[in-house]
Scaffold this active site. Structure first.
Site, PDB file in Angstrom:
ATOM      1  N   GLY A  96       0.799  -1.389  -0.319  1.00  0.00           N
ATOM      2  CA  GLY A  96       0.229   0.166   0.076  1.00  0.00           C
ATOM      3  C   GLY A  96       0.990   0.810   0.337  1.00  0.00           C
ATOM      4  O   GLY A  96       2.226   1.039   0.397  1.00  0.00           O
ATOM      5  N   SER A  97       0.284   2.618  -0.594  1.00  0.00           N
ATOM      6  CA  SER A  97       0.779   3.708  -0.608  1.00  0.00           C
ATOM      7  C   SER A  97       0.541   4.314   0.535  1.00  0.00           C
ATOM      8  O   SER A  97      -0.115   4.134   1.622  1.00  0.00           O
ATOM      9  CB  SER A  97       0.806   4.857  -1.345  1.00  0.00           C
ATOM     10  OG  SER A  97       1.295   3.885  -3.210  1.00  0.00           O
ATOM     11  N   GLY A  98       1.466   5.573   0.603  1.00  0.00           N
ATOM     12  CA  GLY A  98       0.767   6.147   2.331  1.00  0.00           C
ATOM     13  C   GLY A  98       2.173   6.430   3.777  1.00  0.00           C
ATOM     14  O   GLY A  98       2.337   6.479   4.878  1.00  0.00           O
ATOM     15  N   HIS A  99       3.359   4.870   2.975  1.00  0.00           N
ATOM     16  CA  HIS A  99       4.305   4.870   3.677  1.00  0.00           C
ATOM     17  C   HIS A  99       5.894   5.449   3.254  1.00  0.00           C
ATOM     18  O   HIS A  99       6.784   5.041   3.068  1.00  0.00           O
ATOM     19  CB  HIS A  99       5.125   3.121   3.672  1.00  0.00           C
ATOM     20  CG  HIS A  99       3.333   2.286   4.304  1.00  0.00           C
ATOM     21  ND1 HIS A  99       2.878   2.469   5.512  1.00  0.00           N
ATOM     22  CD2 HIS A  99       2.738   1.597   4.084  1.00  0.00           C
ATOM     23  CE1 HIS A  99       2.240   1.859   5.839  1.00  0.00           C
ATOM     24  NE2 HIS A  99       1.573   0.881   4.730  1.00  0.00           N
ATOM     25  N   LYS A 150       5.833  -7.712   2.906  1.00  0.00           N
ATOM     26  CA  LYS A 150       5.630  -7.128   4.022  1.00  0.00           C
ATOM     27  C   LYS A 150       4.570  -7.970   4.666  1.00  0.00           C
ATOM     28  O   LYS A 150       3.917  -8.186   3.896  1.00  0.00           O
ATOM     29  CB  LYS A 150       5.580  -5.748   4.259  1.00  0.00           C
ATOM     30  CG  LYS A 150       6.434  -4.888   3.799  1.00  0.00           C
ATOM     31  CD  LYS A 150       6.553  -3.197   4.448  1.00  0.00           C
ATOM     32  CE  LYS A 150       4.845  -3.170   3.919  1.00  0.00           C
ATOM     33  NZ  LYS A 150       4.782  -2.366   2.896  1.00  0.00           N
ATOM     34  N   ASP A 171      -0.840  -7.935   0.604  1.00  0.00           N
ATOM     35  CA  ASP A 171       0.070  -8.065   0.090  1.00  0.00           C
ATOM     36  C   ASP A 171       0.984  -9.220   0.352  1.00  0.00           C
ATOM     37  O   ASP A 171       0.885 -10.065  -1.256  1.00  0.00           O
ATOM     38  CB  ASP A 171       1.640  -7.297   0.839  1.00  0.00           C
ATOM     39  CG  ASP A 171       0.718  -5.891   0.991  1.00  0.00           C
ATOM     40  OD1 ASP A 171      -0.026  -5.542   0.397  1.00  0.00           O
ATOM     41  OD2 ASP A 171       1.051  -5.851   2.199  1.00  0.00           O
ATOM     42  N   HIS A 195      -0.614   1.129   9.437  1.00  0.00           N
ATOM     43  CA  HIS A 195      -1.860   1.218   9.525  1.00  0.00           C
ATOM     44  C   HIS A 195      -2.675   1.930  10.471  1.00  0.00           C
ATOM     45  O   HIS A 195      -3.377   2.049  10.011  1.00  0.00           O
ATOM     46  CB  HIS A 195      -2.220   0.658   8.509  1.00  0.00           C
ATOM     47  CG  HIS A 195      -1.731  -0.370   7.149  1.00  0.00           C
ATOM     48  ND1 HIS A 195      -1.034  -1.411   8.101  1.00  0.00           N
ATOM     49  CD2 HIS A 195      -0.667   0.216   6.466  1.00  0.00           C
ATOM     50  CE1 HIS A 195       0.193  -1.829   7.121  1.00  0.00           C
ATOM     51  NE2 HIS A 195      -0.177  -1.471   5.890  1.00  0.00           N
TER      52      HIS A 195
END
Lengths: 329, 329
Positions: free
Chosen positions: A53-56, A104, A109, A215
């Site tokens: 996921g993006s945002g990391h 991860k 994922d 998250h």
């Protein structure tokens, strides 16, 4: 919600377009923004692909380049990428020596990377990263979560891949680095996923979430805000309890900001963590301090310890040239 | 106030101790935390010293090292360092070729650095950095403020100093880089000085401060939150209006986060700023994107444009090894 964006529906693609502009010497973004890949590949080198996921950010696209990843597949914010992204990336960067997935441990994922690996008929060519010692099972996982230790796994395996190691040897190395790497984090504030528009969770004015996930998933417990030295004592204590290192062991210490914590505070945590590690007879031989595996604008940090020997230090020190990590070139 | 600190009275010294631990290969912290200096000096090289209030990390201590500063003098958060710090730093790092001060234009900083320069009997050996085009005079300044363009000045003069340029030539270069560098920022949230315990200013839920200073000083006006493309248009427009560049001019673009803005959003701003510069016939030949001149945990960013020729690009690309900027070594 206050963010520097145009629209919640375009934040990911706009950011990837900006990444491509800023780092055109290192990487390109594939059509339809399906993956980010190195501009130049090395024929015969095993290709390393990660994603999530993006945002990391800078994880994972910020680690595409010499000495780390060949490609990264970005999902929407806090959402897994899809198997077709992984297959397209694999097709693009495999120069004949095969592809190793670095994943991860989150249900979405692992499921999607496994599907891609199965479709490539290489179902075992995956390193599962699960360095978070805070909780054994979590909102999105069976088993431990993969968090900031991912940077260390991607760096070590990436450096070894440049040396020409085989896919099997790289998987063995990745599993071994994961085994000797442990992390735990703390959140002082929540974060807001753009498409949601409101904070993922709430923390009272004097509370923190000890053992938080990247998250905003719950950790071990919610407790009153404590002094940096007490937070560092619990984080390093939990990490060391998991790793069970001998006195005299050398380690890399990563103090990772979650996105909203000033660097000044991260250095306060470096000081406290280093003191506590020294007290346990552990010697920090390499430091990495900054925002590497973030949770949007969350305030807080994680502490990662990775046990190293001379070979691992040499891999860490080898030249790397990515958007977020660069030395020796 | 939620911060990863032990005590408001020790946050600076604790952070400097952590910095010294994390970057022991590059720098040392002087007794009583008066300044940060390179571990190894180059005899015969002009020594470059900067400094200012803390809370802007990695500025300035994060830029001590090969290719940038020889020493940095940290004041308390948002408070000028004192002349005795500057004199002690000068005595420590002057290897015979003299000392050049690089000073952001704030009343406290300029007064104290001037006092130190006078005491050294070198009253003119200072480069005054005033790249902020938002306002002509401000809370703490007569004239324009010195903001994120400081990184570019410190890098260019630092690279030139490694080449062995004279003090006079370095001052001329620093003044010239300052002249061709312009910045403007926007704040989406305030920040909290630890010793104050409450936010420096307040912004309503849908407001932003256009032209904000790096201590939260007022800018041009307070307006409703806008889309990234509109913010980028105003920031780049103001910067270009000040610089008056010819079409075809090559520039460095620095999109600088203030500490609390996710990297994802900074890349959205890179994309918008690059598009607008291209529309004005300006070509970005080098990018720097990240948190370099921060305001604690403030959300927001600034855009800096610095006009370059081949010589300036060569200085930018020369090897640098500091805590916060590193390439080529």
């Amino acid at each position: 919600m206050k963010k520097l964006i145009n629209d919640v529906d375009t934040v990911l693609t706009d950011a990837l377009d900006g990444l491509a502009q800023a780092h055109a010497d290192i990487l390109t973004v594939a059509p339809a923004h399906r993956f980010v890949r190195r501009r130049t590949l090395t024929p015969g080198k095993v290709a390393l692909i990660s994603g999530g996921g993006s945002g990391h950010e800078p994880l994972h696209a910020g680690f595409v380049g010499h000495g780390m990843l060949d490609a990264a597949c970005p999902g929407q914010v806090f959402t897994s990428p899809t198997p077709d992204q992984m297959l397209a990336a694999a097709e693009s960067v495999d120069t004949g020596a095969g592809v190793l997935f670095l994943v991860k441990n989150y249900a979405g994922d692992t499921m999607n990377f496994q599907m891609a690996a199965d479709l490539l008929d290489r179902p075992n060519d995956t390193v599962l990263i699960n360095d978070d010692v805070a909780v054994e099972n979590s909102t999105y996982t069976v088993g431990r979560r993969g968090v900031a230790g991912t940077v260390i796994v991607e760096r070590m395996v990436g450096a070894a891949a440049e040396r020409g190691l085989s896919l099997a040897a790289l998987k063995t190395l990745g599993d071994a680095v994961t085994q000797r790497t442990a992390s735990m984090g703390v959140a002082l504030t929540s974060c807001t996923v753009p498409a949601a528009g409101s904070p993922t969770f709430t923390l009272a004015d004097h509370e923190m979430e000890m053992g938080v996930g990247i998250h905003g998933e719950p950790g071990r417990r919610r407790v009153p805000l404590a002094a940096a030295r007490d937070i560092a004592a619990e984080l390093t204590g939990s990490v060391l309890s998991s790793l069970q290192l001998a006195r005299g062991q050398e380690v890399i210490l990563l103090v990772n900001g979650f996105g909203g914590t000033p660097l000044m505070e991260l250095y306060v945590m470096v000081n406290e963590a280093t003191t506590r590690l020294a007290g346990a007879g552990i010697t920090v031989v390499r430091h990495l301090t900054g925002n590497y595996v973030t949770s949007l604008e969350m305030a807080g940090c994680s502490i990662t310890v990775s046990a190293v020997d001379a070979d691992a230090i040499a891999l860490w020190d080898a030249p790397v040239h990515t958007a977020a990590l660069r030395w020796g070139m």
